[in-house]
Design a protein around this motif. Sequence first.
Motif, PDB file in Angstrom:
ATOM      1  N   LYS A 289       0.828  -1.212   0.000  1.00  0.00           N
ATOM      2  CA  LYS A 289       0.000   0.000   0.000  1.00  0.00           C
ATOM      3  C   LYS A 289       0.861   1.260   0.000  1.00  0.00           C
ATOM      4  O   LYS A 289       0.564   2.233  -0.686  1.00  0.00           O
ATOM      5  N   GLN A 290       1.928   1.234   0.794  1.00  0.00           N
ATOM      6  CA  GLN A 290       2.836   2.380   0.809  1.00  0.00           C
ATOM      7  C   GLN A 290       3.476   2.593  -0.559  1.00  0.00           C
ATOM      8  O   GLN A 290       3.625   3.728  -1.016  1.00  0.00           O
ATOM      9  N   MET A 291       3.836   1.519  -1.221  1.00  0.00           N
ATOM     10  CA  MET A 291       4.420   1.631  -2.558  1.00  0.00           C
ATOM     11  C   MET A 291       3.414   2.240  -3.536  1.00  0.00           C
ATOM     12  O   MET A 291       3.772   3.099  -4.359  1.00  0.00           O
ATOM     13  N   LEU A 292       2.157   1.822  -3.450  1.00  0.00           N
ATOM     14  CA  LEU A 292       1.136   2.364  -4.350  1.00  0.00           C
ATOM     15  C   LEU A 292       0.872   3.841  -4.058  1.00  0.00           C
ATOM     16  O   LEU A 292       0.700   4.645  -4.989  1.00  0.00           O
ATOM     17  N   LEU A 293       0.834   4.213  -2.783  1.00  0.00           N
ATOM     18  CA  LEU A 293       0.618   5.616  -2.434  1.00  0.00           C
ATOM     19  C   LEU A 293       1.765   6.495  -2.929  1.00  0.00           C
ATOM     20  O   LEU A 293       1.542   7.593  -3.464  1.00  0.00           O
ATOM     21  N   LYS A 294       2.995   6.022  -2.754  1.00  0.00           N
ATOM     22  CA  LYS A 294       4.147   6.780  -3.245  1.00  0.00           C
ATOM     23  C   LYS A 294       4.095   6.935  -4.762  1.00  0.00           C
ATOM     24  O   LYS A 294       4.472   7.972  -5.304  1.00  0.00           O
ATOM     25  N   LEU A 295       3.615   5.895  -5.430  1.00  0.00           N
ATOM     26  CA  LEU A 295       3.527   5.961  -6.886  1.00  0.00           C
ATOM     27  C   LEU A 295       2.495   6.983  -7.326  1.00  0.00           C
ATOM     28  O   LEU A 295       2.721   7.741  -8.286  1.00  0.00           O
ATOM     29  N   VAL A 296       1.354   7.046  -6.642  1.00  0.00           N
ATOM     30  CA  VAL A 296       0.333   8.041  -6.974  1.00  0.00           C
ATOM     31  C   VAL A 296       0.870   9.448  -6.740  1.00  0.00           C
ATOM     32  O   VAL A 296       0.651  10.372  -7.547  1.00  0.00           O
ATOM     33  N   GLU A 297       1.605   9.651  -5.641  1.00  0.00           N
ATOM     34  CA  GLU A 297       2.205  10.963  -5.374  1.00  0.00           C
ATOM     35  C   GLU A 297       3.224  11.323  -6.450  1.00  0.00           C
ATOM     36  O   GLU A 297       3.315  12.479  -6.875  1.00  0.00           O
ATOM     37  N   LEU A 298       4.002  10.339  -6.880  1.00  0.00           N
ATOM     38  CA  LEU A 298       5.002  10.596  -7.920  1.00  0.00           C
ATOM     39  C   LEU A 298       4.339  11.013  -9.227  1.00  0.00           C
ATOM     40  O   LEU A 298       4.799  11.954  -9.892  1.00  0.00           O
ATOM     41  N   GLN A 299       3.270  10.338  -9.594  1.00  0.00           N
ATOM     42  CA  GLN A 299       2.572  10.699 -10.836  1.00  0.00           C
ATOM     43  C   GLN A 299       1.922  12.065 -10.738  1.00  0.00           C
ATOM     44  O   GLN A 299       1.919  12.836 -11.703  1.00  0.00           O
TER      45      GLN A 299
END
Length: 395
Positions: A289-299
């Motif tokens: 979940k943390q990886m997915l959240l970081k990815l959304v922030e990056l995009q």
Amino acid sequence: MKSAVFSPGEPLRQPRTTPPVSDGGAESRSPIPSGHNSSSAADALVKNSKLSAAAPEFFPGNYASFQDDVYSDGSEEYYPETSLADFVQDFVSHLNSSPGSFESEIDYITDMLNSCVTTEEILQELVELIYVQSTSIPNFAYTGARLCNHLSYHIRLSPASGNFRQLLLQRCQNQFEQREQAVRGDPETQKRFHYYVLFLGELYLNLEIKSRKDTPGRANVLLGALKDLLNTLFCHPDDPNLMCAVKLLKLSGSILDDAWKEKGQSDMDEIIKKIEEVLLDVKCSRDVKQMLLKLVELQSSNWGRVQTASVSSDATPDNDPNYFMNEPTFYTADGTPFTAADPEYSDKYQEILDREDYFPDAYEENGNDFFCGDEDEMDPEIANNSLKMFFLLVL
């Protein structure tokens, strides 16, 4: 070392002491007769030397080259006596362990492959071997994609069934059609499928295809395949599939986003929506979940870019905000920092140069900052301590 080139250079100096005496009382044997001058001693060494100017080239013990591992039949020409599969496995293992040797070894590897690949069947075997190696060895996807790009231009055989690049894309298409079975398979099948997904991402970034204008571009046929693969991974949201999707987007997300925007498509927005749905509905692990959240922030931050980066050849301080990103920071006399992006950069930098001209000997040759002032200007306490240290050393 058994062989080397002997260069006498300057005459040898006679030893200052007599040679040691053996137990029997006889003088130690030496190739230099006593009483000879230094010139005759050098001549004697040359005459008695077993060194040869025709000796083979010397390499350090830790030097490793793939060309040294090729088998030989005893003649001076090297060629692989083993099968094509063994040869491919050998040079793939070498590139995997020493990826920095790619540029120096790839031409030799290509020449060897061109001498082996003489029929359509052998070419298809070569494509299959490299595909299997690139999708089964961890962390080899990038080097494998570079290898495929190079061979697609330099393998000379091009039968009616297709050249190297066409056969490679056909092999990738075959695996793409089996994605639904692979993503739901056992852990080992899923693992191989994830390697394939990451390899396809690297292939999209590294495989160059010349257009009609002879300008290299990416294989657009892989663009739609990567979108479908991402949808397949998110439709089966267990931890391994989600982690594979995150790795693929961190690898190529910005490039995919730019390509879709150029075509007027909002495919990346659809993928981000799928990620948000996974975060709300799926019970994945906290780390994923943390990886997915970081990815959304990056995009949302345009993949960490201030704006779409300009082409390096067209980048200027006006159209690329990252132009001065890696420029060094300087300091004025009063300690104010400035970089090349500063409007007064030229004047401030010239001021530093002028200031250094006043102290040409302010820096030692080894680069250590050491200001050499006059002895009269030395601090009294420092001078006293230096004097004490001097007397301690003398005593």
